[in-house]
Scaffold this motif. Structure first.
Motif, PDB file in Angstrom:
ATOM      1  N   PRO A  14       1.204  -1.172  -0.048  1.00  0.00           N
ATOM      2  CA  PRO A  14      -0.251   0.279   0.280  1.00  0.00           C
ATOM      3  C   PRO A  14       0.710   1.325   0.122  1.00  0.00           C
ATOM      4  N   GLY A  15       0.505   2.295  -0.365  1.00  0.00           N
ATOM      5  CA  GLY A  15       1.126   3.695  -0.801  1.00  0.00           C
ATOM      6  C   GLY A  15       2.595   3.498  -2.237  1.00  0.00           C
ATOM      7  N   GLY A  16       2.666   2.076  -2.654  1.00  0.00           N
ATOM      8  CA  GLY A  16       3.536   2.099  -3.845  1.00  0.00           C
ATOM      9  C   GLY A  16       2.606   2.676  -4.856  1.00  0.00           C
ATOM     10  N   SER A  17       3.635   2.312  -6.051  1.00  0.00           N
ATOM     11  CA  SER A  17       3.170   2.494  -7.355  1.00  0.00           C
ATOM     12  C   SER A  17       3.481   1.097  -8.792  1.00  0.00           C
ATOM     13  N   LEU A  18       2.862   1.620  -9.542  1.00  0.00           N
ATOM     14  CA  LEU A  18       2.778   0.434 -10.711  1.00  0.00           C
ATOM     15  C   LEU A  18       2.749   1.249 -11.569  1.00  0.00           C
ATOM     16  N   ARG A  19       3.418   1.103 -13.069  1.00  0.00           N
ATOM     17  CA  ARG A  19       3.029   1.193 -14.182  1.00  0.00           C
ATOM     18  C   ARG A  19       3.108   0.285 -15.251  1.00  0.00           C
ATOM     19  N   LEU A  20       1.860   0.535 -15.855  1.00  0.00           N
ATOM     20  CA  LEU A  20       0.991  -0.679 -16.525  1.00  0.00           C
ATOM     21  C   LEU A  20       1.028   0.324 -18.150  1.00  0.00           C
ATOM     22  N   SER A  21       1.256  -0.536 -19.328  1.00  0.00           N
ATOM     23  CA  SER A  21       1.916  -0.591 -20.043  1.00  0.00           C
ATOM     24  C   SER A  21       0.119  -1.532 -21.401  1.00  0.00           C
ATOM     25  N   CYS A  22      -0.037  -0.933 -22.187  1.00  0.00           N
ATOM     26  CA  CYS A  22      -0.307  -2.076 -22.872  1.00  0.00           C
ATOM     27  C   CYS A  22       0.203  -1.349 -24.546  1.00  0.00           C
ATOM     28  N   ALA A  23       0.278  -2.031 -25.105  1.00  0.00           N
ATOM     29  CA  ALA A  23       0.723  -2.127 -26.799  1.00  0.00           C
ATOM     30  C   ALA A  23      -0.626  -3.221 -27.462  1.00  0.00           C
ATOM     31  N   ALA A  24      -0.786  -2.042 -28.200  1.00  0.00           N
ATOM     32  CA  ALA A  24      -2.587  -2.318 -29.314  1.00  0.00           C
ATOM     33  C   ALA A  24      -1.673  -2.087 -30.866  1.00  0.00           C
ATOM     34  N   GLN A 110      -5.160 -11.053 -21.736  1.00  0.00           N
ATOM     35  CA  GLN A 110      -5.133 -11.080 -21.350  1.00  0.00           C
ATOM     36  C   GLN A 110      -4.965 -10.569 -19.717  1.00  0.00           C
ATOM     37  N   GLY A 111      -4.977  -9.206 -19.475  1.00  0.00           N
ATOM     38  CA  GLY A 111      -4.850  -8.785 -19.031  1.00  0.00           C
ATOM     39  C   GLY A 111      -3.570  -8.548 -18.045  1.00  0.00           C
ATOM     40  N   THR A 112      -3.588  -8.154 -16.846  1.00  0.00           N
ATOM     41  CA  THR A 112      -2.435  -8.105 -15.572  1.00  0.00           C
ATOM     42  C   THR A 112      -2.512  -7.873 -14.852  1.00  0.00           C
ATOM     43  N   GLN A 113      -2.093  -8.588 -13.741  1.00  0.00           N
ATOM     44  CA  GLN A 113      -2.751  -8.917 -12.586  1.00  0.00           C
ATOM     45  C   GLN A 113      -2.073  -7.772 -11.736  1.00  0.00           C
ATOM     46  N   VAL A 114      -2.970  -6.673 -10.740  1.00  0.00           N
ATOM     47  CA  VAL A 114      -1.816  -5.979  -9.547  1.00  0.00           C
ATOM     48  C   VAL A 114      -3.102  -6.200  -8.339  1.00  0.00           C
ATOM     49  N   THR A 115      -2.187  -6.609  -7.754  1.00  0.00           N
ATOM     50  CA  THR A 115      -1.792  -6.972  -6.147  1.00  0.00           C
ATOM     51  C   THR A 115      -1.174  -5.668  -5.196  1.00  0.00           C
ATOM     52  N   VAL A 116      -2.363  -5.232  -4.029  1.00  0.00           N
ATOM     53  CA  VAL A 116      -2.169  -4.825  -3.388  1.00  0.00           C
ATOM     54  C   VAL A 116      -1.706  -5.000  -2.749  1.00  0.00           C
ATOM     55  N   SER A 117      -0.529  -5.063  -1.109  1.00  0.00           N
ATOM     56  CA  SER A 117      -1.075  -6.243   0.025  1.00  0.00           C
ATOM     57  C   SER A 117       0.313  -5.768   0.394  1.00  0.00           C
ATOM     58  N   SER A 118       0.389  -5.998   2.173  1.00  0.00           N
ATOM     59  CA  SER A 118       1.431  -5.537   3.300  1.00  0.00           C
ATOM     60  C   SER A 118       1.788  -6.885   3.200  1.00  0.00           C
TER      61      SER A 118
END
Length: 118
Positions: A14-24, A110-118
């Motif tokens: 929690p409080g962290g960051s991620l950057r997702l990308s999507c190529a079309a 297929q999507g990309t999984q994001v999990t926010v957990s300590s």
């Protein structure tokens, strides 16, 4: 049909960051209305943010000020910068062209999984 390939998800505190990308795929990417969606366990898929070909942005209330959608038309890529992540942001994230009523226009990737957990 345009194909979408998402990447960049992972496990973050929690409080962290991620950057997702999507190529079309597609030769007319620069005019597509593109969106990031997410689907949490047991919930319906929802639009999180969308961006016009010219860069106009829309966000749902719960991510305003934390998420930023952007695009690189030269690379046929759309991004989602996610900051100040919360456990309730945990979901599979997808990108797609935005159709009527903010539904996805193309077949889902297929999507990309994001999990926010300590």
């Amino acid at each position: 049909q345009v194909q979408h390939v998402e990447s960049g998800g992972g496990l973050v505190q929690p409080g962290g960051s991620l950057r997702l990308s999507c190529a079309a795929s597609g030769s007319m990417f620069n005019i597509y209305l593109m969106g990031w969606y997410r689907q949490a366990p047991g919930k319906q898929r929802e639009l999180v943010a969308r961006i016009t070909g010219g860069g106009g942005q829309y966000y749902i209330e719960s991510v305003k000020g934390r998420f930023t959608i952007s695009r690189d038309n030269a690379k046929n890529t759309v991004y989602l910068q996610m900051n100040s992540l919360k456990p309730e942001d945990t979901a599979v994230y997808y990108c797609n062209r935005v159709g009527p009523n903010n539904t996805g226009y193309d077949r889902w990737g297929q999507g990309t999984q994001v999990t926010v957990s300590s």
